[in-house]
Write an enzyme that holds these catalytic residues in place. Structure first.
Site, short mmCIF file in Angstrom:
data_model
loop_
_atom_site.label_atom_id
_atom_site.label_comp_id
_atom_site.label_asym_id
_atom_site.label_seq_id
_atom_site.Cartn_x
_atom_site.Cartn_y
_atom_site.Cartn_z
N SER A 220 -1.31 10.77 9.29
CA SER A 220 -0.32 9.80 9.69
C SER A 220 -0.51 9.42 11.16
O SER A 220 -1.58 8.96 11.54
CB SER A 220 1.07 10.39 9.40
OG SER A 220 2.04 9.40 9.41
N ASP A 449 1.10 4.57 -0.54
CA ASP A 449 1.67 5.23 0.63
C ASP A 449 2.71 4.31 1.26
O ASP A 449 2.39 3.21 1.70
CB ASP A 449 0.57 5.56 1.63
CG ASP A 449 1.04 6.43 2.79
OD1 ASP A 449 2.22 6.31 3.18
OD2 ASP A 449 0.22 7.20 3.30
N HIS A 476 2.86 10.00 0.74
CA HIS A 476 2.36 9.84 2.10
C HIS A 476 1.42 10.99 2.43
O HIS A 476 1.86 12.13 2.55
CB HIS A 476 3.53 9.80 3.08
CG HIS A 476 3.11 9.65 4.51
ND1 HIS A 476 2.20 8.70 4.92
CD2 HIS A 476 3.46 10.33 5.64
CE1 HIS A 476 2.01 8.79 6.22
NE2 HIS A 476 2.76 9.78 6.68
#
Length: 506
Positions: A220, A449, A476
């Site tokens: 991320s 996602d 995610h």
């Protein structure tokens, strides 16, 4: 594996973008020191017992790199918390891990990963290393802008009225937060928490570890930090895996729109799955999913919903809890339970627990500092438009791409982001990422996602001239979360420098 390492900040706040404006030079090796000790005091006895070989320490870095000469290390400093779990076999080097946020603790993440990956090729061949960026997690000073009571009060405010008076109120709440952050942390500290600085700090830790190069796994926001490090120190990258990619070339408005669209897609996937079961609180008609959701949560603007917790469920917490659940299908059952509690007027406790989990609140009412760090880092990582018209336009577009998140009709007014009121200017701007060299980077992106949409992975892979692993799913991040196809390709790359097959889809 059951762990999910962890999230980028969601649509509730804007993500950061950072520009490699300056190529930094690492300090002399003699100036970066690291003394190791047991990890009990840092990560707690339970986590330390799960990884008994782990050692923890800290590395000092200057608050303001522009005013510090490493030969004269006077002046204010921050201490970066570091954890290291030694390789159990034929050691390749260090694998640094950043779990995202910005604001999530890499130290805690590595402690958990070390236990979860015990006996794997990763823990056999690499020292697992986690570094909490300045202000984050176990690093000191810890970036905190508000007390626990102030955070609770913030969550009780719906922040949903987009009339002129309502917008003025919301902006005043944001302005007070920004002023509180400046008063409690100081503007010098806030000016130095950006991603470009975090990348430089990471290289100080590399020096302290005595490593000529690092391997790196970023989730991320960790992909953004990794890309910044690769731009500043390309020759010090051995291998880099970036999972849940952020496109650093997007401005904050466009990034937020794409992220909102991603969460709407995830909401539709959740609602469609829910509708297959009898008694789904959103009904069975896809055309009514958003309407039914609004019927459940919109009344919370006027009055909190029922929970066994005396706080009740606020409107803001209902939205936050919903967004949290959309990060992974394993959370969907808790979203359904919470919405059913709202529908029945009985107990929406699960939605409140989801919101507490997202905001970092424990059962005793204590908060981590992740959300404060998230905001502070994001605000210095990119310029935000100050004109109200840009934010009204964002609201109009957001209602089109993510109707489940919208309250009431479009008014033509919307609050500006807290970053437009931030007490220090941005230090970076949108840019294209650069490659540290052929065969050094692999990007992983998930088709469904919500927080870091799949298109960002495509764009980042193109910018870094890197192969892309596509994972078909609604969640995610995916690396080391149990998918054998993805994990095998990642391990082969990290251990043997073997690039994944072209167009690999898992």
């Amino acid at each position: 594996m059951s762990a999910m390492w962890r999230r980028a900040g969601s649509i509730l706040c804007a993500l950061a973008v950072v520009s490699p404006m300056v190529l930094f030079v690492a300090p002399p090796a003699s100036s970066a020191t690291l003394a190791w000790s047991a990890c009990d005091a840092m990560v707690g006895e339970a986590k330390a017992r799960a990884v008994p070989t782990a050692r923890c320490g800290s590395v000092a870095v200057p608050i303001d790199w522009t005013k510090t000469d490493w030969t004269k290390p006077e002046g204010a400093q921050a201490n970066l918390a570091v954890i290291r779990i030694p390789a159990t076999g034929d050691r390749i080097g260090v694998l640094m891990v950043n779990p995202g946020g910005p604001g999530a603790s890499a130290v805690d993440t590595v402690a958990e990963m070390g236990a979860a990956l015990a006996g794997s090729a990763i823990t056999e061949r690499f020292d697992l290393v986690g570094v909490d960026p300045r202000g984050v997690g176990h690093s000191t000073p810890q970036l905190r802008c508000r007390t626990d009571a102030e955070f609770d009060a913030f969550r009780r405010d719906p922040l949903a009225d987009y009339s002129p008076a309502g917008v003025a109120h919301i902006e005043q709440v944001y302005r007070q937060f920004a002023q509180s952050c400046a008063q409690r942390m100081g503007t010098d500290f806030l000016a130095g928490v950006g991603t470009a600085t975090a990348a430089r700090d990471l290289d100080v830790v590399r020096v302290a570890l005595g490593e000529p190069q690092i391997s790196y796994l970023g989730y991320s926001y960790g992909t953004e930090l990794g890309a910044a490090y690769a731009a500043q120190y390309p020759d010090r990258v051995r291998a880099m895996v970036l999972d849940g990619a952020i496109d650093p070339d997007l401005d904050p408005i466009e990034h937020r729109i794409r992220q909102m669209a991603g969460f709407q897609k995830a909401f539709t996937a959740y609602a469609t799955d829910c509708a297959r079961s009898p008694g789904c609180p959103l009904g069975t008609d896809p055309a009514q999913f958003v309407t039914r959701y609004h019927q459940l949560v919109n009344p919370l603007v006027q009055r909190p919903g029922p929970t066994s917790d005396p706080r009740g469920l606020s409107y803001q917490d209902a939205i936050t809890g919903t967004v949290n659940a959309l990060y992974s299908q394993r959370y969907w059952k808790f979203l359904t339970s919470g919405l059913l509690g709202l529908a029945r007027g009985t107990d929406a406790e699960d939605l409140l627990l989801l919101a507490d989990d997202y905001q970092g609140r424990d059962a005793a009412g204590r908060y981590t500092n992740q959300q404060d760090a998230f905001t502070a880092i994001g605000c210095v990582d990119s310029p935000y438009p100050a004109d109200p018209a840009s934010w009204a336009q964002l609201d109009r577009r957001a209602r089109e791409v993510a109707p489940f998140l919208s309250y009431g009709p479009f008014t033509g007014f919307a609050p500006r982001d807290v970053c437009t009121m931030w007490p220090v200017p941005p230090t970076s701007s949108p840019h294209q990422a650069s490659s540290p060299g052929p065969g050094k980077v692999v990007v992983v992106s998930t088709t469904g996602d919500p927080a870091t949409p799949y298109s960002a992975g495509i764009d980042l892979a193109r910018q870094m001239d890197a192969p892309l692993i596509t994972f078909e799913g609604t969640q995610h991040t995916v690396v080391f979360n149990g998918d054998a196809c993805v994990d095998t390709a990642v391990v082969d790359f990290l251990v043997d420098s073997e690039s994944p097959p072209d167009g690999l889809r898992c």
